[in-house]
Design an enzyme around this catalytic site. Sequence first.
Site, PDB file in Angstrom:
ATOM      1  N   ILE A   1      39.838  45.493  44.847  1.00  0.00           N
ATOM      2  CA  ILE A   1      40.042  44.768  43.601  1.00  0.00           C
ATOM      3  C   ILE A   1      38.755  44.770  42.785  1.00  0.00           C
ATOM      4  O   ILE A   1      37.738  44.250  43.228  1.00  0.00           O
ATOM      5  CB  ILE A   1      40.473  43.314  43.861  1.00  0.00           C
ATOM      6  CG1 ILE A   1      41.763  43.272  44.658  1.00  0.00           C
ATOM      7  CG2 ILE A   1      40.631  42.570  42.540  1.00  0.00           C
ATOM      8  CD1 ILE A   1      42.192  41.875  45.069  1.00  0.00           C
TER       9      ILE A   1
ATOM     10  N   ASN B   1      39.116  43.971  39.276  1.00  0.00           N
ATOM     11  CA  ASN B   1      39.420  42.978  38.265  1.00  0.00           C
ATOM     12  C   ASN B   1      40.573  42.125  38.788  1.00  0.00           C
ATOM     13  O   ASN B   1      41.743  42.465  38.599  1.00  0.00           O
ATOM     14  CB  ASN B   1      39.800  43.687  36.963  1.00  0.00           C
ATOM     15  CG  ASN B   1      40.176  42.730  35.860  1.00  0.00           C
ATOM     16  OD1 ASN B   1      40.387  41.539  36.069  1.00  0.00           O
ATOM     17  ND2 ASN B   1      40.294  43.267  34.657  1.00  0.00           N
ATOM     18  N   PRO B   2      40.272  41.015  39.458  1.00  0.00           N
ATOM     19  CA  PRO B   2      41.339  40.204  40.050  1.00  0.00           C
ATOM     20  C   PRO B   2      42.396  39.744  39.057  1.00  0.00           C
ATOM     21  O   PRO B   2      43.584  39.786  39.352  1.00  0.00           O
ATOM     22  CB  PRO B   2      40.590  39.009  40.647  1.00  0.00           C
ATOM     23  CG  PRO B   2      39.210  39.496  40.868  1.00  0.00           C
ATOM     24  CD  PRO B   2      38.946  40.485  39.761  1.00  0.00           C
TER      25      PRO B   2
ATOM     26  N   GLN C   1      49.072  42.809  36.715  1.00  0.00           N
ATOM     27  CA  GLN C   1      49.905  43.960  37.074  1.00  0.00           C
ATOM     28  C   GLN C   1      50.997  43.533  38.044  1.00  0.00           C
ATOM     29  O   GLN C   1      52.153  43.929  37.913  1.00  0.00           O
ATOM     30  CB  GLN C   1      49.065  45.045  37.754  1.00  0.00           C
ATOM     31  CG  GLN C   1      48.379  45.985  36.845  1.00  0.00           C
ATOM     32  CD  GLN C   1      47.872  47.208  37.611  1.00  0.00           C
ATOM     33  OE1 GLN C   1      47.689  47.191  38.831  1.00  0.00           O
ATOM     34  NE2 GLN C   1      47.657  48.274  36.889  1.00  0.00           N
TER      35      GLN C   1
ATOM     36  N   GLY D   1      46.912  51.460  41.791  1.00  0.00           N
ATOM     37  CA  GLY D   1      47.757  50.707  40.870  1.00  0.00           C
ATOM     38  C   GLY D   1      48.960  50.160  41.597  1.00  0.00           C
ATOM     39  O   GLY D   1      49.383  50.696  42.621  1.00  0.00           O
TER      40      GLY D   1
ATOM     41  N   GLU E   1      54.079  49.785  38.854  1.00  0.00           N
ATOM     42  CA  GLU E   1      55.310  50.589  38.870  1.00  0.00           C
ATOM     43  C   GLU E   1      56.030  50.514  40.210  1.00  0.00           C
ATOM     44  O   GLU E   1      57.248  50.457  40.260  1.00  0.00           O
ATOM     45  CB  GLU E   1      55.010  52.047  38.518  1.00  0.00           C
ATOM     46  CG  GLU E   1      54.608  52.251  37.074  1.00  0.00           C
ATOM     47  CD  GLU E   1      55.710  51.924  36.076  1.00  0.00           C
ATOM     48  OE1 GLU E   1      56.899  52.011  36.433  1.00  0.00           O
ATOM     49  OE2 GLU E   1      55.375  51.579  34.940  1.00  0.00           O
TER      50      GLU E   1
END
Length: 161
Positions: free
Chosen positions: A47, A49-50, A56, A119, A122
Site C-alpha cells: 500500500i 496510498n491507503p 478503489q 490494483g 476491477e
Amino acid sequence: ELKSGGKPDPQLHFMARQAHFVEVEVDTETGLVEVTDMVCVNDVGHIFNPQGAMGQQYGGAIMGLGRSATEEKVYCPRTGVGLNWDHIGYSLPTMNDYPLIQCILHESHLGYSSYGACGIVENIGAAVSAITSSAIYNATGKWIIDFPITPEKVLKALGKI
C-alpha cells in the site's frame, strides 16, 4: 507481461487475492433484493496510498453491486442498436444505495507491479456480481445468473410469475 528473460518469472505474482461476503434479504412477495451487509477483504500487495486503495476497494464493491442489481445495456432485438447508451434509464448505483461496506486491506507485498503493489477495483467488481447471485441463492434456493437481478427475475425464479 510478467516475464524475466523471455520466460514466466515465478517471483512475480499476478493473481488477485480477495474474499468478499454479501448478506441479502429477499422479499419473496415483491422480488426486491436488499443488500444488508457486505465485507470486502483484498490483498493489495504493497500500500502506497491507503486512502486511494480504500477508495478503489469501496468503489469496486459498489460497481459489482450495481452490475448485479441495476446496470443493463439494452439493445434493439431487430437491429442490435444500443438503446440506452446515453445512460437514460441506465441506473448507476451510488454509495447511498447500499449499507456501509466494511473494507479490509491486506498487505502481503506480493503484488505484480515493480514495487509489489496491485490494483484491486476491477477484480472486486467482477467477483461481487457473482457473490451477490450466490447470496440470493442462499436466501431463496434459486439461482438467478441473468444480470441485472431485478425483482421480476426473482419472482420468475420463485415461480410467482
